[in-house]
Design a protein around this motif. Structure first.
Motif, PDB file in Angstrom:
ATOM      1  N   GLY A 282       2.423  -7.531  -4.249  1.00 25.93           N
ATOM      2  CA  GLY A 282       3.603  -8.198  -3.695  1.00 25.93           C
ATOM      3  C   GLY A 282       4.765  -8.225  -4.655  1.00 25.93           C
ATOM      4  N   ASP A 283       5.866  -8.759  -4.151  1.00 23.08           N
ATOM      5  CA  ASP A 283       7.088  -8.843  -4.943  1.00 23.08           C
ATOM      6  C   ASP A 283       7.959  -9.934  -4.331  1.00 23.08           C
ATOM      7  OD1 ASP A 283       9.038  -7.858  -6.908  1.00 23.08           O
ATOM      8  OD2 ASP A 283      10.167  -7.180  -5.172  1.00 23.08           O
TER       9      ASP A 283
ATOM     10  N   LYS B   9      12.038 -11.363  -4.608  1.00 24.78           N
ATOM     11  CA  LYS B   9      13.389 -11.370  -5.183  1.00 24.78           C
ATOM     12  C   LYS B   9      14.158 -12.521  -4.549  1.00 24.78           C
ATOM     13  CE  LYS B   9      13.273  -7.447  -7.588  1.00 24.78           C
ATOM     14  NZ  LYS B   9      11.842  -7.207  -7.451  1.00 24.78           N
TER      15      LYS B   9
ATOM     16  N   THR C  30       4.529  -2.546  -4.653  1.00 24.07           N
ATOM     17  CA  THR C  30       5.755  -2.713  -3.868  1.00 24.07           C
ATOM     18  C   THR C  30       6.811  -3.412  -4.696  1.00 24.07           C
ATOM     19  OG1 THR C  30       6.593  -3.436  -1.706  1.00 24.07           O
ATOM     20  CG2 THR C  30       5.219  -4.990  -2.874  1.00 24.07           C
ATOM     21  N   ASP C  31       8.066  -3.113  -4.440  1.00 30.32           N
ATOM     22  CA  ASP C  31       9.181  -3.805  -5.085  1.00 30.32           C
ATOM     23  C   ASP C  31      10.404  -3.708  -4.192  1.00 30.32           C
ATOM     24  OD1 ASP C  31       8.975  -5.239  -7.508  1.00 30.32           O
ATOM     25  OD2 ASP C  31       8.590  -3.405  -8.621  1.00 30.32           O
TER      26      ASP C  31
HETATM   27 MG   LIG Z   1       8.039  -6.748  -8.475  1.00 31.13          MG
END
Ligand SMILES: [Mg+2]
Ligand code: SF4
Ligand code: SF4
Ligand SMILES: [Mg+2]
Ligand SMILES: [Mg+2]
Ligand SMILES: [Mg+2]
Ligand SMILES: [Mg+2]
Ligand SMILES: [Mg+2]
Ligand SMILES: [Mg+2]
Ligand SMILES: [Mg+2]
Ligand SMILES: [Mg+2]
Ligand SMILES: [Mg+2]
Lengths: 99, 362, 372, 372, 362, 99
Positions: free
Chosen positions: C146-147, C149, D73-74
């Motif tokens: 996962g990520d 932002k 993932t990003d």
């Molecule tokens: Mg990331």
């Protein structure tokens, strides 16, 4: 308070009626207002805070300070001891243990 | 290589100065660095850990984050919430909590808040957004005042009617006076603020050094500067002298910067000011002169004093004066944490309470 | 050696975790980000690989002999975040599972990447994450990487979610929108337009006698049932990839999301260079959905679904597939809505209730309610 | 049978392709979306699997014997989109390649999911897509699946990109932030803070004598060189997953993106329950970057990098790894910056040039320029 | 099951009506459905494809997208661009191009444009956003005018000073008159607009039927309604009658809706109006009465007529009057496409040019 | 122009001084202003355009229309032919070929 870093004046120009300059810090160039250092010239170093140059660094005074400090240092080196009074050769190796 | 900076970080030279300090120190001394910039450098380079144990450095109130009172932060927040206002501030003030929230939180909820690096950027924003009110949060010490003064003069010159300042300027010498006048004062010498003195010169410091018989050394902000200044202070203390010795001669002239002082004088006048943690100190602040009232956000927006007070539990005043240590505060680590600070010394990460907290020291 | 513990950041940047809203600092590399990951994200997905918090998940090969890898991605940007019958979190999990399942894949692993707007209430973020976790658990699919932002206020609309997915495609199976052949039957798994009208009704202030709910659902078990009914995958040894087996009865599956049934059928008709004819009176639409469509002047054929699929099946298997779909809880209202024809390749036609045909084109813009 | 061809949408919704800006209708299921995909996205990535435009890519198994799957993932949300030395497109490709490479994986397949703001100039979108395609091609990694969403004006900041990636991890290799052991050396592949300061300088109106450029780069060849120098992967048969081989010299790799070197080292120290000490005078920072950091009051340890890595290596292999890095174009300025210690588990300390140590904590918020 | 709707879609009944139409039609007849709602239903259900070849249906200008002139769209765009304006519109108008762009494009570039379903939503927006100007784009025919009138009355009642209408209301009977007065007129009968007549009643239509000797049948909007109405028209045509026969009796009363008519009368007055494709038609529009000038966006914002004209190449007037077919236009498919329309009949997807284009018919 | 759909009034209320109602369309409920149909009652069907009810549907007239049409239809059925004159049984199977 008052983060201010010395940089070198590499350009002087006018903008909206204000004396402005580009200041070089090891290759990073910022803009500063030079209204408070009217006598500044290209190549001078100035201390800039929040976008305003507040003084022209006095190279002579800087050199004098260094001369005084180097004198202190030279004296210590002549004594062959570091600042903690130990032989100079060891100083780097075990700086950590000093704390 | 940054000239006039890197050479003042020379470890060998620093060590020599440390050795000299160690050599001349014979007794315990308490030295306050009044300026947050010095505090920052001392901690960044670990200078306090290298000094002889007998020397105690006390962190002073020299940081706008520390000293801007809650009531004024609340006024800033009220302005920033107004839909017609673009509120501009140095990045420093964004996370300072008022009585209930911070500029960062208001921005997160939709307030138009912009960080600027120079007050002239705020003036430009006013030019570019004629339909909106641009307010600049004018905080800081004597060093920041000339730039803020010129921003007002420039706005006047450009005929802007949508630019104003919320002023919270403070002055260092009255604060030093207040600290020294405290009954339990422990401070015996001052590392004086190098950039404040660059603007204001040395006159006030000489008067205070003489009046209070306390040595004062304006210093630069690199390790060699700070150590050289401490050496000068310790020598004076050990020798029983109380003078102003200028370590930062390359920048500080005795008369300061006359052009900058003149602009400050033209735009601002001295006023009483409340300092977070210290309370009201007479003649310790600047406010806009009546002829610039049109640029005074407090007049323009008819802001009311909220009368919001420091938490009654907070003993940060005593801590700032060096009289108490954070763990003596009943709120420390309980109601008061870096995430939810109650007082000045927990607000700034340079503050003693925050430093103790981060170190998990009890 | 003794360390003097000191704060790292000596300027005046202050921590600002107020406990109530998302801060920019939740977005990465900070104390708040670490807290969010450790206290909310890791527990929500409870996966040992995710919990390692490396830059990447490393997984034992999930592929059996001859199996191929399916890989897909989708971003989810729905407003409101929570709507009758579902939420952005459920959509994000189910949508990517469905895109895997439409290729005949067993969905195995998902990634979840969040873009969150500064100022969002943390309680809302936690609810979205809980929904993601619950949907993944319900579907039996693992979230392994996962990520997160955080972007400034006004730089995104509350929360966007990307999920990517990995699945395993049985040997010899090659579903494709390019596989359609004249005579094939088009089967829909249930009523059209439930999701899109549930969302649009929220925005247009419509309400419903009985709540109109989104149809969001994970369809991988329904697709498994369809494949079994169509005799897929064959027991035979693996073939050359993407070459449909001779007589592979199941040609293609697609979930009619954005653009609705019309968009999927048009894509299939174009990819296979065939015509498609659907019959108006066979199109299943729930009563209130039709009511809402009539009021707002919107054609249900163009409205998004999130728990339906279109299967194209050789005529001889259509009955068995329809039967299998109707036996599955997510296919109770499955219906044959049309067939593939040789004429007019690339075009989809609707046979109206009165008999004539009209061409169904791709919509030319966003669906807007109209008064005219 | 003759069809009467008629427009599909009889209300007044009009096509609004003005050719210059992104419309909501580019976002899916519409004629404009199909055009964008077919005319811009498909050619940019020129991949046969992507070109099929199915809901999912189906790929022959990419894993050799004993190899495991890496998945990451990003999302990328940078402002400005184009900055000295790079663009959001390059970041998005390189960043995900790097997250795969940090696990020792060969990067194989990427997904690309775009969220685009209504009103963005199409020329900008095309440039971003071209950058994505060029970066993928340069790195030799295939983009096999994608997605595009368009959100209303003000609902996102120009364009956000998610990339997810799949790679193959050699048998027996198990890199992990939890592998650190006292005595290990910390190696950085080059100068710190170039990317973050290039971006921040754009925003703060700083310029540079010689342009300060982002360091964005794909590091998978550098990581291959590091693994080879560390004797990885072993020729020996595959082991139990994620069990580091006895004496595996390469412990972990991480790319210090958001939060910078400080954040990565803190995460490693916590995961491995060890202490980390770095030496101030060994930290490589380019002159102009240091100048910019001083002016803005920002510590380069906390600033993002996009083409650097930190490798933690057993002491006996540190020399060989450092040598191999310096021989690679992306590692010329590699340096040993510290080591792992047993004391103070979970904490990172900086030994200052003057000798004392100070604790480097995770930053508590976004990096802001300061005057104090 | 939608009562009063689904039963009018009964295919068996529709087929019976079709058979009856076929049975009574002996000669070619040209019938215009004036209302875009009828056009929509005819195409949606394929009715035109089921009629006897001798019956030709001509699509009329009954759609605000078709007829709102470029100059007025340009005024809407100018308002929508203003930062203080929240521009509100029915979804229909969002993609209609003015001389250079559309509301959708301005929204894409940051304009605050909101689609509403009812004009009362626009009034509510004005209440909720007192610091902004809410403008409602009041387009439409007689059917839409009562709602828009009530919105103005409600705004006046609430004392709103930040609400106004950009009015582009048109009236059907004068347009029918203009079509019939054209020298090359081919139209022999009218399917009259059922919802317009629901508001306005039948008086005007009876006058026109008599004056021009043209049959008129107000009809509902479902297949059975339309077919029944066509049957009534063909019977009249075949029998040489020219009357108003009301197919839509369940909704249309001879007197219309008196309450709605009264509100329209109170708020609006008849004015000349330019129709895209048809040119100016005397007394064919509504504008706000002078006593409501405060709610008139054209007064309030001192909008200027841009004088923007139709493209000189465009022959959509002739096409609308049934005189020409699209391929006869020199711009058709070249300068003029559905993506970049030059004229009314390419603007609306119901328009003849757009329909020909979609069908790739040359 | 003038999209308007008949729905059933299921609730009547006042809002900001206006008579308003909830209208049911096969289970979808929308709001409409009822100021122009002052005599409307619960259970009545009304035609709503752009949020305004414009008429109360006259059930009697509707029934009358249907009676007339059904009469036509019944006549045709008695004849045993569909609308195209072909035997009724074939009608559904090859409707396509009619075009
Ligand atoms: Mg990331
Ligand atoms: S712990 Fe908090 S309340 Fe106590 S003295 Fe420190 S700042 Fe004040
Ligand atoms: S093709 Fe375009 S320019 Fe020609 S008549 Fe039609 S709308 Fe007018
Ligand atoms: Mg504001
Ligand atoms: Mg997908
Ligand atoms: Mg999908
Ligand atoms: Mg899909
Ligand atoms: Mg990642
Ligand atoms: Mg990454
Ligand atoms: Mg990484
Ligand atoms: Mg997709
Ligand atoms: Mg506007």
């Amino acid at each position: 308070m008052c983060l201010a870093v010395p940089g070198k004046v590499v350009e002087i120009f006018e903008e909206n009626g204000l004396k402005m300059g580009h200041i070089d810090y090891a290759g990073a160039i910022s803009r500063a207002c030079l209204e408070y250092v009217p006598e500044i010239r290209l190549g001078d170093y100035t201390v800039v805070h929040a976008g305003f140059a507040l003084s022209i660094l006095d190279e002579e005074e800087a050199a004098k300070s260094f001369a005084a400090w180097r004198e202190l240092q030279a004296a210590a080196a002549r004594e062959g001891v570091d600042l903690f009074g130990r032989p100079l050769a060891d100083a780097d190796a075990d700086a950590d243990e000093q704390e | 290589m940054l000239k006039h900076l890197d050479e003042y970080r020379d470890p060998a030279l620093a060590r020599k100065l440390l050795a000299e300090i160690a050599a001349v120190t014979t007794r315990p001394w308490v030295i306050m660095e009044i300026c947050g910039g010095h505090t920052h450098a001392i901690i960044r380079h670990g200078i306090d850990l290298l000094l002889p144990r007998q020397l105690e450095l006390v962190h002073g109130p020299g940081c706008p984050v520390c000293v801007t009172p809650v009531a004024l932060i609340d006024q800033a927040l009220a302005l920033a919430r107004r839909p017609e206002v673009i509120f501009t501030s140095f990045g420093d003030m964004l996370r300072v909590p008022g009585s209930r929230e911070s500029l960062a939180r208001i921005r997160a909820r939709g307030g138009d808040i912009r960080t600027v690096y120079s007050p002239l950027e705020a003036v430009n924003l006013a030019v570019q957004n004629p339909a909106q009110e641009v307010v600049f949060f004018a905080v800081g010490f004597e060093t920041t005042a000339p730039g803020n003064a010129l921003a007002v003069q420039q706005a006047a010159r450009l005929g802007l009617t949508n630019f104003s300042l919320l002023v919270s300027h403070v002055l260092v010498p009255p604060a030093i006076g207040a600290l020294l006048a405290a009954p339990d004062n422990r401070i015996q010498a001052f590392l004086a603020p190098g950039h404040v003195c660059t603007v204001e010169g040395l006159q006030d410091y000489e008067a205070m050094a003489a009046a209070h018989q306390v040595p004062m050394v304006p210093a630069g902000f690199e390790p060699v500067d700070i150590l050289a200044a401490i050496l000068l202070l310790v020598r004076q203390l050990e020798e029983g002298r109380a003078q102003v010795e200028n370590e930062y001669r390359r920048s500080v002239r005795p008369e300061g910067n006359p052009a900058a002082r003149l602009a400050v004088e033209q735009v601002f006048q001295v006023c009483h000011r409340t300092w977070r943690g210290l309370g009201e100190i007479p003649a310790s602040g600047l406010r806009l002169r009546p002829e610039f009232a049109a640029f005074d956000a407090q007049c323009k927006f008819a802001l009311e004093e909220t009368g919001e007070m420091e938490s009654p539990q907070c003993i940060s005043g005593a801590i700032l004066r060096g009289e108490s240590k954070p763990p003596q505060c009943p709120a420390f680590g309980k109601e008061c944490t870096p995430e939810h600070p109650l007082g000045a010394t927990m607000v700034s990460s340079e503050g003693a309470c925050a430093a103790y907290r981060h170190a998990n020291r009890q | 050696m003794s360390w003097q513990i000191k704060p790292e950041n000596f300027g005046c940047p202050l921590p600002a975790a107020d406990g109530a809203t998302v801060q920019l600092a939740h977005g990465g590399g900070s104390r708040l980000a670490a807290e969010l990951i450790e206290q909310t994200l890791v527990p929500a997905f409870a996966d040992p690989v995710l919990s390692r918090l490396e830059d990447q998940a490393v997984l034992e090969s999930p592929l059996g002999a001859g199996e191929r890898l399916a890989f897909t991605t989708d971003s989810f940007v729905v407003d409101p975040l929570f709507f009758p019958g579902g939420s952005i979190g459920e959509l994000a999990i189910n949508g990517t599972i469905n895109d895997l399942a439409m290729g005949g894949a067993r969905p195995l692993y998902l990634s979840v990447a969040l873009i969150v707007e500064e100022g969002l209430e943390l309680a809302i973020l936690r609810r979205v994450i809980a929904d993601l976790g619950a949907a993944a658990k319900a579907a039996g699919v693992r979230v392994v990487t996962g990520d997160t932002k955080v972007v400034g206020r006004g730089s995104c609309d509350k929360i966007f979610i990307n999920t990517s997915g990995i699945g395993a495609v049985p040997a010899g199976l090659a579903l494709s929108a390019a596989n359609l052949q004249p005579g094939d039957k088009i089967i829909i798994s249930g009523t059209m337009a439930d999701h899109g009208m549930a969302i649009m009704s929220c925005r247009q202030g419509l309400s419903f006698a009985e709540p109109l709910t989104s149809d969001t659902a994970a369809l991988h078990q329904l697709t498994a049932a369809i494949m079994a009914a169509a005799g897929m995958p064959p027991a035979a040894p693996a073939q050359k990839a993407n070459e449909p087996e001779a007589g592979q009865a199941l040609r293609a599956m697609r979930d009619p999301t954005r653009g609705g049934v019309a968009a999927v059928l048009t894509e299939m008709a174009r990819a296979s260079r065939v015509g498609v004819v659907i019959a108006e009176e066979t199109l299943p639409v729930a009563g209130p959905v039709r009511g809402a469509c009539e009021i707002l002047g919107i054609d249900p054929l163009f409205v998004a679904n999130e728990g339906k699929l279109l299967a194209v099946v050789a005529p001889e298997s259509a009955g068995a597939v329809l039967q299998a779909m109707r036996e599955h809880p997510l296919g109770r209202q499955a219906a044959i809505i049309g067939e593939v024809v040789a004429e007019n390749p690339g075009l989809v036609a609707l046979r109206t209730a009165l008999g004539p045909h009209r061409i169904i084109d791709l919509p030319s813009g966003e669906l807007l309610p109209r008064i005219c």
